[in-house]
Write a protein that holds these residues in place. Structure first.
Motif, mmCIF file in Angstrom:
data_model
loop_
_atom_site.group_PDB
_atom_site.id
_atom_site.type_symbol
_atom_site.label_atom_id
_atom_site.label_comp_id
_atom_site.label_asym_id
_atom_site.label_seq_id
_atom_site.Cartn_x
_atom_site.Cartn_y
_atom_site.Cartn_z
ATOM 1 N N ALA A 80 -9.377 -13.761 -32.367
ATOM 2 C CA ALA A 80 -8.861 -12.955 -31.261
ATOM 3 C C ALA A 80 -7.462 -12.430 -31.515
ATOM 4 C CB ALA A 80 -8.882 -13.769 -29.963
ATOM 5 N N ASN A 81 -6.697 -13.078 -32.405
ATOM 6 C CA ASN A 81 -5.334 -12.618 -32.708
ATOM 7 C C ASN A 81 -4.872 -13.338 -33.970
ATOM 8 O OD1 ASN A 81 -2.287 -12.457 -32.597
ATOM 9 N ND2 ASN A 81 -2.774 -11.306 -30.739
ATOM 10 N N TYR A 97 -8.236 -8.686 -15.660
ATOM 11 C CA TYR A 97 -7.067 -7.855 -15.916
ATOM 12 C C TYR A 97 -6.523 -7.178 -14.655
ATOM 13 C CZ TYR A 97 -8.110 -7.990 -20.970
ATOM 14 O OH TYR A 97 -8.335 -8.382 -22.266
ATOM 15 N N TYR A 99 -15.141 -2.805 -20.968
ATOM 16 C CA TYR A 99 -14.961 -4.225 -20.703
ATOM 17 C C TYR A 99 -14.850 -4.403 -19.188
ATOM 18 C CZ TYR A 99 -13.071 -8.942 -20.855
ATOM 19 O OH TYR A 99 -12.887 -10.291 -20.668
ATOM 20 N N ARG A 112 -10.081 -14.663 -26.205
ATOM 21 C CA ARG A 112 -9.388 -13.778 -25.266
ATOM 22 C C ARG A 112 -8.868 -14.557 -24.053
ATOM 23 N NH1 ARG A 112 -10.725 -7.926 -23.906
ATOM 24 N NH2 ARG A 112 -12.450 -8.148 -25.365
ATOM 25 N N ASP A 164 -4.873 -14.668 -22.307
ATOM 26 C CA ASP A 164 -4.666 -13.887 -21.086
ATOM 27 C C ASP A 164 -3.189 -13.858 -20.714
ATOM 28 O OD1 ASP A 164 -5.100 -12.486 -18.723
ATOM 29 O OD2 ASP A 164 -5.660 -14.289 -17.596
ATOM 30 N N GLU A 206 -9.901 -1.424 -28.570
ATOM 31 C CA GLU A 206 -11.073 -1.210 -27.731
ATOM 32 C C GLU A 206 -11.897 -0.015 -28.204
ATOM 33 O OE1 GLU A 206 -13.389 -2.998 -24.968
ATOM 34 O OE2 GLU A 206 -11.387 -3.628 -25.578
ATOM 35 N N GLY A 217 -5.340 -10.460 -26.519
ATOM 36 C CA GLY A 217 -6.731 -10.786 -26.799
ATOM 37 C C GLY A 217 -7.480 -9.634 -27.431
ATOM 38 N N TYR A 218 -7.648 -9.661 -28.729
ATOM 39 C CA TYR A 218 -8.432 -8.712 -29.535
ATOM 40 C C TYR A 218 -7.785 -7.339 -29.718
ATOM 41 C CZ TYR A 218 -12.330 -11.930 -29.666
ATOM 42 O OH TYR A 218 -13.117 -13.026 -29.900
ATOM 43 N N GLN A 219 -6.921 -6.887 -28.828
ATOM 44 C CA GLN A 219 -6.417 -5.523 -28.942
ATOM 45 C C GLN A 219 -5.432 -5.347 -30.084
ATOM 46 O OE1 GLN A 219 -7.779 -3.071 -27.245
ATOM 47 N NE2 GLN A 219 -9.090 -4.624 -26.333
#
Length: 452
Positions: free
Chosen positions: A71-72, A240, A270, A314, A318, A350, A414-416
């Motif tokens: 995730a990162n 979010y 998402y 993710r 958060d 994304e 998270g993932y971005q």
């Protein structure tokens, strides 16, 4: 006649992040590094891990949280895992080396992913990692790599019956064969249980499949296997934005709200609002009764003496980070503007899923400027590709952006940040900056892992 304002999607208020963003730090970092910057907030990671552990404790369930490293890539999260005894989920030799190198014990690492390389399996066996076996040939390779002094620790990954076309996991026949081979391998392996990973974020299907795996553990024990734990993988949603904002956005957005008439399938977005998210999603899984059982999953786990493992990614990140870009230019089109920033859409991953990162970016202005009307603008990257758009949507900003202003994309840890970053055009990858509070001051340092 009243004019309907364009759809927006503000992220949940975050006073701690606001304190950071409304100081000098973002502007100083943008100036120092001459490009976009990822800010990391590791204390938030700690809070999220604690929330998952609390949910397990409340249910009286023996469990273990493994951070899904994919995730990162930052080292900051692995450092926190090592200090606080949190497990780590890896899927490559590089990720395994990173975890071990930052102090995470091999016994605290679970190795997932399909068709793992022999080098990855070899190190995993030597270090006592828990290996989620995805196929029969992989099981054979694991057995061949065992040593006299250390058996291979493994889980058998179940193909979800509700997702029969998944390329991951063992079907019924393969699972039966795998159990026989584990029993025949005797002391060469420790078959500790089963695992699965489901697509989507629904909680009841996870409880249903977890209940099935508990029964599989009981059957495996009859064969002389340890089988005392199951892993339900990840898929814990992150919330979010507020429900009302998300519902309004989905109801009102359309091609006219995007640059060049771009259209998205809302099913591919998402779910930026989730009424049950993070540790609360774990609570929902634990309190749900698996199909065919009248008792909650937590009761079944306790009765059977089965430990529950999970691999959130993710959800542990958060509100643990954001991404800052600097505006390089602005041009006008009919009814809206196009901003160009000093980075690329590869830093907002994304679009990897043919989607859009929807939480509104926040404008941080530089210097005083006269009052003016709000401005709608999309956001493009600094490359020569038409498709390099960080935000296709025409976002409403409170003032007209100008070069030197900053755009902050919230909650991107998270993932971005780095799922598909690339130094395209020889643009440097955004550095990761760890931010925290010490001695009453906001302090920062570079993440110890250089971007790559």
């Amino acid at each position: 006649m009243a004019v309907t304002p364009p759809p927006s999607l503000p992220a949940h208020p975050d006073p701690w992040l606001d304190t950071i963003l409304h100081g000098d730090l973002p502007h100083e970092l943008a100036y120092a590094f001459g490009g976009p910057v990822h800010l990391l907030l590791p204390e938030r990671f700690d809070v999220n891990v604690t929330a998952f552990r609390t949910a397990l404790d409340e249910a009286g369930v023996d469990g273990r949280v493994y951070y899904a490293k994919k995730a990162n890539k930052a080292a900051a999260w692995i450092e926190r895992c090592a200090v606080h005894g949190t497990g780590v989920d890896v899927a490559s030799l590089g990720e395994l080396r990173e975890a071990l190198g930052h102090g995470v014990r091999g016994e605290s690492i679970v190795v997932t992913g399909p068709s793992k390389s022999d080098d990855l399996l070899r190190v995993a066996v030597l270090q006592g990692c828990l290996i989620a076996v995805d196929a029969l040939d992989e099981l054979d390779r694991v057995v061949s790599l065992t040593t006299v002094t250390r058996p291979a620790r493994l889980l058998l990954r179940r193909l979800p019956p509700a997702q029969p076309h998944s390329r991951f996991g063992l079907n019924d026949a393969e699972l039966a064969t795998a159990l026989e081979r584990c029993a025949e391998a005797a002391d060469a392996v420790r078959m500790e249980g089963f695992s699965f990973h489901l697509s989507g974020y629904a909680t009841q299907p996870r409880a249903d499949l977890a209940g099935e795996l508990v029964e599989l553990c009981l059957k495996a024990r009859v064969m002389g296997l340890q089988a005392d734990r199951i892993s339900i993988g990840g898929g814990f949603a992150v919330d979010y934005a507020a429900a009302s904002d998300w519902e309004r956005f989905l109801r009102e957005q359309g091609p006219g709200d995007y640059h060049a008439g771009k259209s998205f399938t809302t099913a591919d977005f998402y779910p930026y609002h989730s009424p049950i998210a993070g540790a609360d999603a774990l609570r929902a899984v634990l309190t749900a009764a698996p199909s065919g059982s009248g008792a909650p999953l937590a009761d079944r786990l306790r009765e059977a003496g089965v430990m529950l493992l999970m691999e959130p990614g993710r959800a542990l990140l958060d509100r643990a980070g954001c991404t800052v870009f600097r505006v390089q230019g602005i041009k006008d089109r009919s009814g809206y503007a196009i901003l160009t920033v000093d980075g690329t859409s590869l830093s907002l991953s994304e679009q990897w899923f043919n989607s859009e990162y929807l939480p509104d970016p926040v404008l941080l202005t530089t210097g005083d400027r006269p009052d003016g009307a709000p401005v709608r603008a999309c956001v493009g990257g600094a490359t020569c590709l038409e498709s390099d758009m960080l935000t296709w949507r025409k976002v409403t900003f409170p003032a007209r952006p100008r070069p030197g202003d900053l755009l902050v994309y919230p909650n991107t840890a998270g993932y971005q940040m780095d799922s598909n970053e690339s130094p395209f055009h020889d643009l440097p990858l955004p550095p990761k900056v760890v931010v925290g509070e010490a001695d009453g001051r906001i302090r920062w340092r570079l993440d110890r892992r250089p971007p790559s």
